[in-house]
Write a protein that holds these residues in place. Structure first.
Motif, PDB file in Angstrom:
ATOM      1  N   SER A   1       4.530  26.956 -24.442  1.00 49.49           N
ATOM      2  CA  SER A   1       4.662  26.985 -25.957  1.00 49.49           C
ATOM      3  C   SER A   1       6.155  26.649 -26.177  1.00 49.49           C
ATOM      4  N   GLY A   2       6.984  26.448 -25.318  1.00 48.91           N
ATOM      5  CA  GLY A   2       8.468  25.906 -25.663  1.00 48.91           C
ATOM      6  C   GLY A   2       9.242  27.049 -26.476  1.00 48.91           C
ATOM      7  N   ARG A   3       8.617  28.371 -26.581  1.00 50.58           N
ATOM      8  CA  ARG A   3       9.158  29.406 -27.055  1.00 50.58           C
ATOM      9  C   ARG A   3      10.648  30.011 -26.191  1.00 50.58           C
ATOM     10  N   ILE A   4      11.465  30.138 -27.005  1.00 55.93           N
ATOM     11  CA  ILE A   4      12.530  30.743 -26.240  1.00 55.93           C
ATOM     12  C   ILE A   4      12.339  32.516 -26.161  1.00 55.93           C
ATOM     13  N   THR A   5      12.329  32.784 -24.735  1.00 54.23           N
ATOM     14  CA  THR A   5      11.860  34.334 -24.637  1.00 54.23           C
ATOM     15  C   THR A   5      13.189  35.086 -24.051  1.00 54.23           C
ATOM     16  N   GLY A   6      14.082  34.349 -23.571  1.00 49.27           N
ATOM     17  CA  GLY A   6      15.273  34.975 -23.251  1.00 49.27           C
ATOM     18  C   GLY A   6      16.474  34.053 -23.289  1.00 49.27           C
TER      19      GLY A   6
ATOM     20  N   ILE B   1      10.366  34.054 -12.869  1.00 48.32           N
ATOM     21  CA  ILE B   1      10.930  32.823 -13.841  1.00 48.32           C
ATOM     22  C   ILE B   1      11.651  32.046 -12.774  1.00 48.32           C
ATOM     23  N   ALA B   2      11.780  30.510 -12.817  1.00 52.90           N
ATOM     24  CA  ALA B   2      12.343  29.664 -12.282  1.00 52.90           C
ATOM     25  C   ALA B   2      13.500  29.122 -12.697  1.00 52.90           C
ATOM     26  N   GLU B   3      14.420  29.185 -11.853  1.00 55.33           N
ATOM     27  CA  GLU B   3      15.986  28.791 -12.234  1.00 55.33           C
ATOM     28  C   GLU B   3      16.399  27.227 -11.977  1.00 55.33           C
ATOM     29  N   GLY B   4      17.095  26.525 -12.607  1.00 53.03           N
ATOM     30  CA  GLY B   4      17.722  25.436 -12.151  1.00 53.03           C
ATOM     31  C   GLY B   4      16.704  24.170 -12.272  1.00 53.03           C
ATOM     32  N   VAL B   5      15.652  24.502 -13.270  1.00 50.42           N
ATOM     33  CA  VAL B   5      14.465  23.320 -13.629  1.00 50.42           C
ATOM     34  C   VAL B   5      15.184  22.078 -14.166  1.00 50.42           C
ATOM     35  N   GLU B   6      15.255  20.980 -13.627  1.00 51.30           N
ATOM     36  CA  GLU B   6      16.139  19.740 -14.250  1.00 51.30           C
ATOM     37  C   GLU B   6      14.798  18.868 -14.662  1.00 51.30           C
ATOM     38  N   THR B   7      13.701  18.674 -13.893  1.00 51.24           N
ATOM     39  CA  THR B   7      12.882  17.665 -14.400  1.00 51.24           C
ATOM     40  C   THR B   7      11.518  18.027 -14.761  1.00 51.24           C
ATOM     41  N   ARG B   8      10.841  16.880 -15.518  1.00 53.51           N
ATOM     42  CA  ARG B   8       9.521  17.436 -16.007  1.00 53.51           C
ATOM     43  C   ARG B   8       8.569  17.681 -14.809  1.00 53.51           C
ATOM     44  N   ALA B   9       8.762  16.906 -13.602  1.00 47.56           N
ATOM     45  CA  ALA B   9       8.004  17.147 -12.397  1.00 47.56           C
ATOM     46  C   ALA B   9       8.048  18.447 -12.003  1.00 47.56           C
TER      47      ALA B   9
ATOM     48  N   MET C   1       8.838  21.083 -13.508  1.00 46.72           N
ATOM     49  CA  MET C   1       7.919  22.018 -14.904  1.00 46.72           C
ATOM     50  C   MET C   1       6.658  21.802 -14.494  1.00 46.72           C
ATOM     51  N   GLU C   2       6.191  20.652 -14.383  1.00 46.43           N
ATOM     52  CA  GLU C   2       4.758  20.657 -13.999  1.00 46.43           C
ATOM     53  C   GLU C   2       4.164  21.389 -12.889  1.00 46.43           C
ATOM     54  N   PHE C   3       4.932  21.121 -11.745  1.00 48.69           N
ATOM     55  CA  PHE C   3       4.800  21.722 -10.561  1.00 48.69           C
ATOM     56  C   PHE C   3       4.614  23.369 -10.531  1.00 48.69           C
ATOM     57  N   LEU C   4       5.608  24.063 -11.439  1.00 52.65           N
ATOM     58  CA  LEU C   4       5.689  25.363 -11.463  1.00 52.65           C
ATOM     59  C   LEU C   4       4.504  26.030 -12.337  1.00 52.65           C
ATOM     60  N   SER C   5       4.333  24.948 -13.353  1.00 54.23           N
ATOM     61  CA  SER C   5       3.149  25.572 -14.470  1.00 54.23           C
ATOM     62  C   SER C   5       1.847  25.426 -13.727  1.00 54.23           C
ATOM     63  N   THR C   6       1.481  24.455 -13.031  1.00 48.36           N
ATOM     64  CA  THR C   6       0.468  24.202 -12.199  1.00 48.36           C
ATOM     65  C   THR C   6       0.160  25.623 -11.396  1.00 48.36           C
ATOM     66  N   HIS C   7       1.278  25.899 -10.666  1.00 43.39           N
ATOM     67  CA  HIS C   7       1.356  27.212  -9.851  1.00 43.39           C
ATOM     68  C   HIS C   7       1.680  28.565 -10.573  1.00 43.39           C
ATOM     69  N   THR C   8       1.571  28.534 -12.088  1.00 42.60           N
ATOM     70  CA  THR C   8       1.452  29.678 -12.703  1.00 42.60           C
ATOM     71  C   THR C   8       2.591  30.325 -12.902  1.00 42.60           C
ATOM     72  N   CYS C   9       3.762  29.635 -12.827  1.00 40.61           N
ATOM     73  CA  CYS C   9       5.081  30.154 -13.157  1.00 40.61           C
ATOM     74  C   CYS C   9       5.532  29.536 -14.448  1.00 40.61           C
ATOM     75  N   PHE C  10       5.393  30.327 -15.414  1.00 46.81           N
ATOM     76  CA  PHE C  10       5.576  29.529 -16.900  1.00 46.81           C
ATOM     77  C   PHE C  10       6.944  29.828 -17.457  1.00 46.81           C
ATOM     78  N   GLU C  11       7.489  30.812 -16.974  1.00 44.53           N
ATOM     79  CA  GLU C  11       8.867  30.943 -17.539  1.00 44.53           C
ATOM     80  C   GLU C  11       9.922  30.417 -16.982  1.00 44.53           C
ATOM     81  N   MET C  12      10.896  29.607 -17.511  1.00 42.45           N
ATOM     82  CA  MET C  12      11.901  28.565 -16.876  1.00 42.45           C
ATOM     83  C   MET C  12      13.289  28.470 -17.526  1.00 42.45           C
ATOM     84  N   GLN C  13      14.085  28.249 -16.487  1.00 44.72           N
ATOM     85  CA  GLN C  13      15.479  27.969 -17.049  1.00 44.72           C
ATOM     86  C   GLN C  13      16.176  26.737 -16.357  1.00 44.72           C
ATOM     87  N   GLY C  14      16.803  25.845 -17.134  1.00 44.70           N
ATOM     88  CA  GLY C  14      17.379  24.837 -16.382  1.00 44.70           C
ATOM     89  C   GLY C  14      17.891  23.637 -17.341  1.00 44.70           C
TER      90      GLY C  14
END
Ligand code: C2E
Ligand code: MG
Ligand code: MG
Ligand code: MG
Length: 287
Positions: free
Chosen positions: A59-64, A242-250, A252-265
């Motif tokens: 959603s692009g929502r800030i959760t934390g 949650i995944a930390e250090g997300v820098e690229t869309r690729a 982000m997409e890998f993580l989303s595909t594998h059902t980790c939706f919360e990210m920071q980076g």
């Protein structure tokens, strides 16, 4: 050894300091300089926190938001924690410093709420040394009371190694914090000694996938497999992830595909000073 080196430096100071190699001189001198200035730095307001959003990538929502410490040193300029946290831990200064961090982060989070923004969890890093501190849980309760922040909006980030240093005692402390309604995340997950049998006993709410796995997640099959295993483990143990250090869309997409939706980076935002962070809250995040 650093302590020995410092002792030697002090001894040699009077006669032949040049005995040391150039690099050694700089290291020892930096250490002495930091140690001396650290105590005064709190009173002089040289520490400050920057804030990095945690985002639900669907959603692009800030959760934390994670609070990260910075030191505006009068001679050495802006210092990141890798330059001084280890010293604060060795000298015990981490106790008053950590208390300042908690107080500042909770007060700031409450201030955002009072401005009318939807409530967010603020994540604060806790050093292993702070567990040894007398009545850590009472200190945190007092800060929540004083700042008026509800416990559900505070998360503590702790590494596995910090917990394992004194596992039984630390698990008891964590349990009492969790009972108050505070969230507990394991930081840099996958890099420490994760005894799976112990993990089961950690009263935690979240695993934070370390950025070293995220970095090569799309190119290194081992890192990809580790990330997938951590996500699956979180699901099995009914923990958030949650995944930390997300820098690229690729990534982000890998993580989303594998059902980790919360990210920071950096893909979403660098850590920001409070005056900049408020614009993120107002305008939302684009990525
Ligand atoms: P951490 O808690 O794992 O924090 C994540 C670090 O990754 C932060 O570095 C953050 O600025 C950086 N980072 C965020 N997004 C990205 C990204 O997309 N790519 C890359 N390469 N890095 C990213 P920082 O602020 O230098 O903090 C380093 C460490 O210092 C933290 O690691 C934490 O362990 C410690 N630390 C920070 N603040 C505190 C504090 O208040 N108390 C204690 N005890 N430790 C702290
Ligand atoms: Mg952290
Ligand atoms: Mg981390
Ligand atoms: Mg780290």
């Amino acid at each position: 050894h650093a302590d020995l080196a410092m002792y030697k430096a002090k001894e040699l100071d009077r006669n032949n300091f040049h005995f040391f190699s150039h690099d050694m001189n700089i290291k020892v001198m930096e250490r002495m300089m930091l140690e001396n200035s650290m105590r005064k730095a709190l009173e002089r307001d040289e520490f400050f926190l920057v804030y990095q959003p945690q985002v639900d990538a669907r959603s692009g929502r800030i959760t934390g938001v994670e609070a990260l410490l910075r030191w505006n040193h009068p001679d050495m300029g802006l210092l990141t924690p890798d330059r001084f946290i280890y010293l604060a831990e060795e000298t015990g200064f981490i106790v008053p410093l950590g208390e300042w961090v908690l107080m500042t982060a909770c007060r700031q989070n409450r201030a955002w709420q009072k401005l009318g923004f939807p409530p967010l969890r603020v994540a604060v890093n806790l050093s292993g040394k702070q567990f040894g501190q007398h009545r850590l849980d009472e200190m945190i309760s007092a800060i929540l009371l004083e700042t008026g922040l509800e416990p559900e909006w505070l998360e503590l980030e702790i590494t596995e190694s910090a917990i394992m240093r004194n596992a039984d005692q630390n698990i008891a402390i964590l349990r009492s914090l969790k009972e108050k309604g505070i969230s507990l995340a394991i930081d840099d997950f996958g890099t420490g000694y994760s005894s799976l049998s112990y993990l089961k006993h950690f009263p935690i709410t979240r695993l934070k996938i370390d950025k070293t796995f995220v970095q090569d997640i799309t190119t290194n099959p081992d890192d990809a497999a580790i990330a997938e295993i951590i996500i699956a483990m979180a699901q099995t143990l009914k923990l958030n992830v949650i995944a930390e250090g997300v820098e690229t869309r690729a990534q982000m997409e890998f993580l989303s595909t594998h059902t980790c939706f919360e990210m920071q980076g950096y893909l979403f935002s660098r850590p920001l000073t409070t005056d900049k962070f408020v614009y993120l809250l107002r305008d939302g995040i684009s990525y």
